[in-house]
Scaffold this motif. Structure first.
Motif, short mmCIF file in Angstrom:
data_model
loop_
_atom_site.label_atom_id
_atom_site.label_comp_id
_atom_site.label_asym_id
_atom_site.label_seq_id
_atom_site.Cartn_x
_atom_site.Cartn_y
_atom_site.Cartn_z
N LEU A 193 56.99 27.61 26.71
CA LEU A 193 58.30 27.42 26.08
C LEU A 193 58.98 28.56 25.56
N PRO A 194 60.09 28.84 26.33
CA PRO A 194 60.84 29.97 25.92
C PRO A 194 61.31 30.28 24.41
N THR A 195 61.61 29.09 23.84
CA THR A 195 62.17 29.16 22.46
C THR A 195 61.12 29.67 21.36
N PHE A 196 59.79 29.67 22.00
CA PHE A 196 58.71 30.05 21.26
C PHE A 196 58.16 31.27 21.75
N ASP A 197 59.04 32.20 22.27
CA ASP A 197 58.64 33.68 22.68
C ASP A 197 57.46 33.57 23.82
N ASN A 198 57.67 32.60 24.30
CA ASN A 198 56.53 32.29 25.56
C ASN A 198 55.08 32.33 25.07
N LYS A 199 54.85 32.05 23.81
CA LYS A 199 53.38 32.11 23.44
C LYS A 199 52.93 30.71 23.11
N ILE A 200 53.59 29.55 23.55
CA ILE A 200 53.13 28.15 23.81
C ILE A 200 53.50 27.69 25.17
N VAL A 201 52.14 27.13 25.72
CA VAL A 201 51.97 26.70 27.15
C VAL A 201 51.83 25.16 27.09
N LEU A 202 52.71 24.31 27.79
CA LEU A 202 52.24 23.10 28.20
C LEU A 202 51.61 22.71 29.31
N ILE A 203 50.45 22.43 29.46
CA ILE A 203 49.63 22.06 30.70
C ILE A 203 49.53 20.77 31.25
N GLY A 204 50.05 20.29 32.16
CA GLY A 204 50.24 19.00 32.49
C GLY A 204 49.48 18.50 33.70
N THR A 205 48.55 17.72 33.62
CA THR A 205 47.69 17.32 34.80
C THR A 205 48.31 15.90 35.43
N ASP A 206 47.77 15.76 36.59
CA ASP A 206 48.15 14.64 37.38
C ASP A 206 47.25 13.47 36.97
N TYR A 207 47.51 12.37 37.33
CA TYR A 207 46.90 11.20 37.30
C TYR A 207 46.05 10.99 38.65
N ARG B 272 47.56 26.97 24.00
CA ARG B 272 47.50 25.73 25.07
C ARG B 272 47.42 24.19 24.64
N ILE B 273 48.58 23.70 25.22
CA ILE B 273 48.35 22.13 24.75
C ILE B 273 48.34 21.26 26.05
N VAL B 274 47.34 20.77 26.30
CA VAL B 274 47.01 19.83 27.44
C VAL B 274 47.68 18.49 27.61
N LEU B 275 48.37 18.17 28.59
CA LEU B 275 48.90 16.92 28.32
C LEU B 275 48.12 15.80 29.55
N SER B 276 47.54 14.88 29.20
CA SER B 276 46.49 14.19 30.02
C SER B 276 46.77 12.83 29.92
N HIS B 277 47.20 11.99 30.88
CA HIS B 277 47.48 10.55 30.58
C HIS B 277 46.24 9.93 30.04
N SER B 278 45.01 10.30 30.65
CA SER B 278 43.98 9.60 30.05
C SER B 278 43.12 10.51 29.09
N PRO B 279 42.83 9.98 28.08
CA PRO B 279 42.05 10.83 27.01
C PRO B 279 40.54 11.11 27.27
N ASP B 280 40.12 10.63 28.56
CA ASP B 280 38.83 10.99 29.17
C ASP B 280 38.71 12.66 29.12
N LEU B 281 39.51 13.22 29.51
CA LEU B 281 39.59 14.64 29.92
C LEU B 281 38.98 15.38 28.81
N ALA B 282 39.22 14.90 27.32
CA ALA B 282 38.78 15.76 26.33
C ALA B 282 37.46 15.94 26.46
N GLU B 283 36.42 14.94 26.88
CA GLU B 283 35.31 15.05 27.03
C GLU B 283 34.38 16.13 27.93
N LYS B 284 35.59 16.81 28.77
CA LYS B 284 34.93 17.80 29.51
C LYS B 284 35.54 19.15 29.24
N VAL B 285 36.03 19.21 28.02
CA VAL B 285 36.69 20.70 27.89
C VAL B 285 35.61 21.33 27.32
N THR B 286 35.61 22.59 27.67
CA THR B 286 34.34 23.72 27.30
C THR B 286 35.00 24.69 26.28
#
Length: 255
Positions: A139-153, A173-187
């Motif tokens: 996000l350029p307006t946040f001094d490039n210190k915030i990043v959105l990470i989008g996964t496919d389905y 890092r903010i991950v965008l995942s259509h399905s919430p199941d991905l949260a269980e795999k975060v380490t």
């Protein structure tokens, strides 16, 4: 006579229940949430996201746009913007409304793949929508210190981790995942403080508080925070019970 009265009472009760389910399905609610994180970057402003997921067949009500306009820094569409049989004129109007709020970021949901992808991508180009499909955007307006990470389905941890590998650890890092199941795999090593998801509709129809999926809300995992929306639209029947339609203004800030 008693049987007639009982039948009448049951009929009235059923009619009342259906009316309430329709009202819940077509609610135009903007819920405000504040999420705090110790590792949110210092010396930058709070980030406010307008999050809407699972629009499906609905037309976004003007009241939602008026409430969110001027309050959000970005709009995130968490998948299922559309589905088979929805006129592209309706999809175009929905995007046109959302862009009034802030720049739009989009991730794919399962139902988005039911439509003409080329036509959908043309709409994205027309309104300068950033499509995050197994990629990321700072996000350029946040001094490039915030990043959105989008996964496919379908969302996979392998896809997410491949993107994370290329992003500096100092970025929030903010991950965008259509399905919430991905949260269980975060380490721990993934360094993902927040995931935004939809897909489940909060169960859509919950009987005595129970449904096929958990109700939307905030869920804390060991290594991440998951925010799941009940969604704005519906699947199959335009009815909801115990999981009303919703959109969100989410403020992310330092704890």
């Amino acid at each position: 006579m008693t049987g007639f009265l009982l039948a009448a009472v049951l009929l009235i009760a059923a009619a009342f229940l259906i009316v309430m389910m329709v009202r819940a399905a077509f609610a135009n609610t903007v819920r405000e949430e504040v999420l705090t994180f110790d590792d949110y970057p210092a010396q930058i402003d709070d980030l406010t996201i307008f999050f809407i997921s699972d629009i499906h067949r609905r037309s976004i009500h003007d009241s939602i746009i008026h409430e969110a306009k001027g309050s959000a820094d970005v709009v995130i569409i968490g998948g299922d913007l559309t589905e088979k049989g929805v006129p592209f004129s309706r999809v175009r109007e929905n995007i046109k409304k959302l862009i009034e709020i802030a720049p739009i970021y989009f991730i794919w949901g399962n139902n988005d793949y039911e439509v003409d992808i080329q036509k959908l991508e043309e709409l994205f180009r027309e309104f300068d929508v950033t499509v995050l499909k197994n990629n990321s955007a700072f996000l350029p307006t946040f001094d490039n210190k915030i990043v959105l990470i989008g996964t496919d389905y379908p969302d996979t941890s392998d896809s997410m981790q491949a993107i994370l590998y290329s992003i500096k650890k100092t970025a929030f890092r903010i991950v965008l995942s259509h399905s919430p199941d991905l949260a269980e795999k975060v380490t721990d090593s993934d360094g993902v403080p927040l995931i935004l998801s939809g897909h489940t509709h909060g169960g859509q129809i919950r009987i005595f508080g129970m449904g096929p999926y958990e109700k939307g809300g905030i869920k804390e995992y060991q290594w991440t925070t998951l925010f799941v929306s009940n969604g704005y639209g519906t699947s199959l029947l335009p009815l909801r019970l115990g999981a009303p339609a919703e959109t969100h203004l989410i403020t992310v800030k330092k704890g």
